[in-house]
Write a protein that holds these residues in place. Structure first.
Motif, PDB file in Angstrom:
ATOM      1  N   CYS A  19      -8.067 -12.752 -18.135  1.00 46.89           N
ATOM      2  CA  CYS A  19      -9.131 -11.760 -18.066  1.00 46.89           C
ATOM      3  C   CYS A  19      -8.528 -10.375 -18.232  1.00 46.89           C
ATOM      4  CB  CYS A  19      -9.880 -11.853 -16.746  1.00 46.89           C
ATOM      5  SG  CYS A  19      -8.832 -11.558 -15.311  1.00 46.89           S
ATOM      6  N   GLN A  20      -9.343  -9.415 -18.646  1.00 46.94           N
ATOM      7  CA  GLN A  20      -8.900  -8.057 -18.841  1.00 46.94           C
ATOM      8  C   GLN A  20      -9.345  -7.221 -17.649  1.00 46.94           C
ATOM      9  OE1 GLN A  20     -10.698  -9.684 -21.249  1.00 46.94           O
ATOM     10  NE2 GLN A  20      -8.959 -10.254 -22.511  1.00 46.94           N
ATOM     11  N   SER A  21      -8.392  -6.565 -17.001  1.00 47.66           N
ATOM     12  CA  SER A  21      -8.748  -5.746 -15.847  1.00 47.66           C
ATOM     13  C   SER A  21      -7.665  -4.710 -15.599  1.00 47.66           C
ATOM     14  CB  SER A  21      -8.949  -6.609 -14.605  1.00 47.66           C
ATOM     15  OG  SER A  21      -7.758  -7.288 -14.279  1.00 47.66           O
ATOM     16  N   THR A  22      -8.076  -3.574 -15.043  1.00 49.05           N
ATOM     17  CA  THR A  22      -7.157  -2.494 -14.686  1.00 49.05           C
ATOM     18  C   THR A  22      -7.195  -2.300 -13.180  1.00 49.05           C
ATOM     19  OG1 THR A  22      -7.466  -1.366 -16.802  1.00 49.05           O
ATOM     20  CG2 THR A  22      -6.615  -0.062 -14.983  1.00 49.05           C
ATOM     21  N   SER A  23      -6.037  -2.172 -12.584  1.00 45.30           N
ATOM     22  CA  SER A  23      -5.965  -1.991 -11.137  1.00 45.30           C
ATOM     23  C   SER A  23      -4.964  -0.892 -10.811  1.00 45.30           C
ATOM     24  CB  SER A  23      -5.562  -3.287 -10.432  1.00 45.30           C
ATOM     25  OG  SER A  23      -4.324  -3.747 -10.920  1.00 45.30           O
ATOM     26  N   VAL A  24      -5.151  -0.279  -9.642  1.00 50.02           N
ATOM     27  CA  VAL A  24      -4.261   0.786  -9.184  1.00 50.02           C
ATOM     28  C   VAL A  24      -3.017   0.171  -8.564  1.00 50.02           C
ATOM     29  CG1 VAL A  24      -3.991   2.702  -7.561  1.00 50.02           C
ATOM     30  CG2 VAL A  24      -6.157   2.395  -8.786  1.00 50.02           C
ATOM     31  N   ARG A  25      -1.868   0.570  -9.052  1.00 52.01           N
ATOM     32  CA  ARG A  25      -0.607   0.067  -8.509  1.00 52.01           C
ATOM     33  C   ARG A  25      -0.059   0.994  -7.438  1.00 52.01           C
ATOM     34  NH1 ARG A  25       4.261  -1.000 -12.603  1.00 52.01           N
ATOM     35  NH2 ARG A  25       4.729   1.193 -12.162  1.00 52.01           N
ATOM     36  N   SER A  26      -0.162   2.287  -7.673  1.00 51.75           N
ATOM     37  CA  SER A  26       0.276   3.263  -6.670  1.00 51.75           C
ATOM     38  C   SER A  26      -0.491   4.558  -6.888  1.00 51.75           C
ATOM     39  CB  SER A  26       1.785   3.525  -6.772  1.00 51.75           C
ATOM     40  OG  SER A  26       2.108   4.085  -8.032  1.00 51.75           O
ATOM     41  N   ALA A  27      -0.670   5.321  -5.818  1.00 48.46           N
ATOM     42  CA  ALA A  27      -1.413   6.583  -5.909  1.00 48.46           C
ATOM     43  C   ALA A  27      -0.823   7.594  -4.942  1.00 48.46           C
ATOM     44  CB  ALA A  27      -2.895   6.362  -5.613  1.00 48.46           C
ATOM     45  N   TRP A  28      -0.952   8.859  -5.298  1.00 54.00           N
ATOM     46  CA  TRP A  28      -0.453   9.949  -4.465  1.00 54.00           C
ATOM     47  C   TRP A  28      -1.460  11.089  -4.492  1.00 54.00           C
ATOM     48  CZ3 TRP A  28       0.569  15.045  -5.613  1.00 54.00           C
ATOM     49  CH2 TRP A  28       1.240  15.789  -4.624  1.00 54.00           C
ATOM     50  N   PHE A  29      -1.623  11.786  -3.361  1.00 55.85           N
ATOM     51  CA  PHE A  29      -2.562  12.898  -3.260  1.00 55.85           C
ATOM     52  C   PHE A  29      -1.940  14.000  -2.423  1.00 55.85           C
ATOM     53  CE2 PHE A  29      -6.305  15.278  -3.064  1.00 55.85           C
ATOM     54  CZ  PHE A  29      -6.655  15.572  -1.754  1.00 55.85           C
ATOM     55  N   ASP A  30      -2.070  15.249  -2.900  1.00 59.05           N
ATOM     56  CA  ASP A  30      -1.553  16.393  -2.159  1.00 59.05           C
ATOM     57  C   ASP A  30      -2.525  16.731  -1.035  1.00 59.05           C
ATOM     58  OD1 ASP A  30      -0.462  18.689  -1.201  1.00 59.05           O
ATOM     59  OD2 ASP A  30      -0.719  19.863  -3.052  1.00 59.05           O
ATOM     60  N   LEU A 171       0.954  19.795  -8.863  1.00 56.20           N
ATOM     61  CA  LEU A 171       0.395  18.447  -8.987  1.00 56.20           C
ATOM     62  C   LEU A 171      -0.505  18.184  -7.786  1.00 56.20           C
ATOM     63  CD1 LEU A 171       0.380  15.709 -10.498  1.00 56.20           C
ATOM     64  CD2 LEU A 171       2.309  15.027  -9.068  1.00 56.20           C
ATOM     65  N   VAL A 172      -1.748  17.811  -8.063  1.00 55.20           N
ATOM     66  CA  VAL A 172      -2.724  17.572  -6.993  1.00 55.20           C
ATOM     67  C   VAL A 172      -2.887  16.087  -6.714  1.00 55.20           C
ATOM     68  CG1 VAL A 172      -5.171  17.782  -6.367  1.00 55.20           C
ATOM     69  CG2 VAL A 172      -3.996  19.681  -7.475  1.00 55.20           C
ATOM     70  N   TRP A 173      -2.841  15.281  -7.761  1.00 57.72           N
ATOM     71  CA  TRP A 173      -3.140  13.852  -7.622  1.00 57.72           C
ATOM     72  C   TRP A 173      -2.445  13.091  -8.730  1.00 57.72           C
ATOM     73  CZ3 TRP A 173      -5.848  10.583 -10.984  1.00 57.72           C
ATOM     74  CH2 TRP A 173      -6.277   9.348 -10.452  1.00 57.72           C
ATOM     75  N   ALA A 174      -1.953  11.902  -8.431  1.00 54.90           N
ATOM     76  CA  ALA A 174      -1.288  11.071  -9.437  1.00 54.90           C
ATOM     77  C   ALA A 174      -1.539   9.604  -9.128  1.00 54.90           C
ATOM     78  CB  ALA A 174       0.212  11.357  -9.464  1.00 54.90           C
ATOM     79  N   VAL A 175      -1.667   8.809 -10.162  1.00 57.02           N
ATOM     80  CA  VAL A 175      -1.891   7.384  -9.980  1.00 57.02           C
ATOM     81  C   VAL A 175      -1.218   6.610 -11.110  1.00 57.02           C
ATOM     82  CG1 VAL A 175      -4.050   7.337 -11.302  1.00 57.02           C
ATOM     83  CG2 VAL A 175      -3.661   5.609  -9.546  1.00 57.02           C
ATOM     84  N   THR A 176      -0.684   5.463 -10.765  1.00 55.15           N
ATOM     85  CA  THR A 176      -0.123   4.547 -11.758  1.00 55.15           C
ATOM     86  C   THR A 176      -0.978   3.287 -11.768  1.00 55.15           C
ATOM     87  OG1 THR A 176       2.116   5.377 -11.395  1.00 55.15           O
ATOM     88  CG2 THR A 176       1.916   3.249 -12.484  1.00 55.15           C
ATOM     89  N   THR A 177      -1.441   2.900 -12.935  1.00 54.63           N
ATOM     90  CA  THR A 177      -2.304   1.725 -13.059  1.00 54.63           C
ATOM     91  C   THR A 177      -1.682   0.704 -14.000  1.00 54.63           C
ATOM     92  OG1 THR A 177      -3.515   2.788 -14.871  1.00 54.63           O
ATOM     93  CG2 THR A 177      -4.428   3.033 -12.651  1.00 54.63           C
TER      94      THR A 177
END
Length: 209
Positions: A19-30, A171-177
């Motif tokens: 199946c095709q899907s995108t998920s958040v692996r890691s996230a950061w927020f200031d 940098l305010v916000w970052a995410v790796t998907t």
């Protein structure tokens, strides 16, 4: 022949089952970011080609505007010009009056292989068929299930998305998907944009309707 056909059908089903899907692996927020929520954002993409970069930017602009956030595609400001200096880049972004700069970058696509074994009902086996006079091995018998090895190849695309405060350049916000078995950029960009916008909404980083 029937056994071989069964294996062929199983192999085809296994390869098509991904199946095709995108998920958040890691996230950061200031956590020092106190707002106000951003109402205008410039989106710049670095995907694979100029055409795909622009496609992703346009999809984000469309989805952001639908959510009530004004947005501009980076290529309309010539941010994708390789000869553009850093100073001109910053001036172009600041000149829009945008509060945020969203950078979307593909880190890579890895091909992986998963091997597993499952039991399938039906089939024939060989062994001690009966306790007849010869007491011999080698007779054919039917059994309830037999093991089939499943080999699944799939791709994982890793994308890094960062949002900067234009006024402070912080940098305010970052995410790796990660996207499992990504299809074309045209197919993956809309749900990916929805995911990112949803994450920004949940943090109240962007001003929405």
């Amino acid at each position: 022949m029937k056994f071989a056909s069964t294996l062929a059908v199983l192999a085809t089903a296994v390869l098509a089952a991904g199946c095709q899907s995108t998920s958040v692996r890691s996230a950061w927020f200031d956590t020092d970011f106190k707002g106000p929520p951003m109402s205008k954002i410039v989106v710049a993409g670095s995907i694979n080609s100029v055409a795909e970069d622009r496609l992703v930017e346009e999809v984000f602009v469309e989805r952001m505007r639908a959510a009530g956030v004004d947005a501009l595609a980076g290529h309309t400001l010539r941010l994708d010009d390789p000869n553009l200096s850093q100073a001109d880049f910053e001036a172009a972004v600041k000149g829009t009056g945008a509060q945020g700069l969203l950078l979307v970058r593909v880190l890579g696509v890895d091909q992986r292989t998963q091997v597993s074994t499952t039991m399938v009902h039906g089939g024939m086996g060989w062994g001690h068929n009966s306790w007849g006079p010869s007491n011999s091995w080698g007779g054919m018998y039917s059994r309830g299930s037999f093991p089939v090895q499943e080999v699944r190849q799939y791709d994982l695309a890793t994308v890094e998305t960062k949002l900067f405060d234009v006024s402070t350049r912080r940098l305010v916000w970052a995410v790796t998907t990660t996207t499992f078995n990504p299809r074309s950029v045209a197919q993956e960009a809309p749900p990916f944009a929805n995911l990112i916008i949803g994450q920004l909404k949940s943090r109240e980083i962007i001003a929405v309707k």
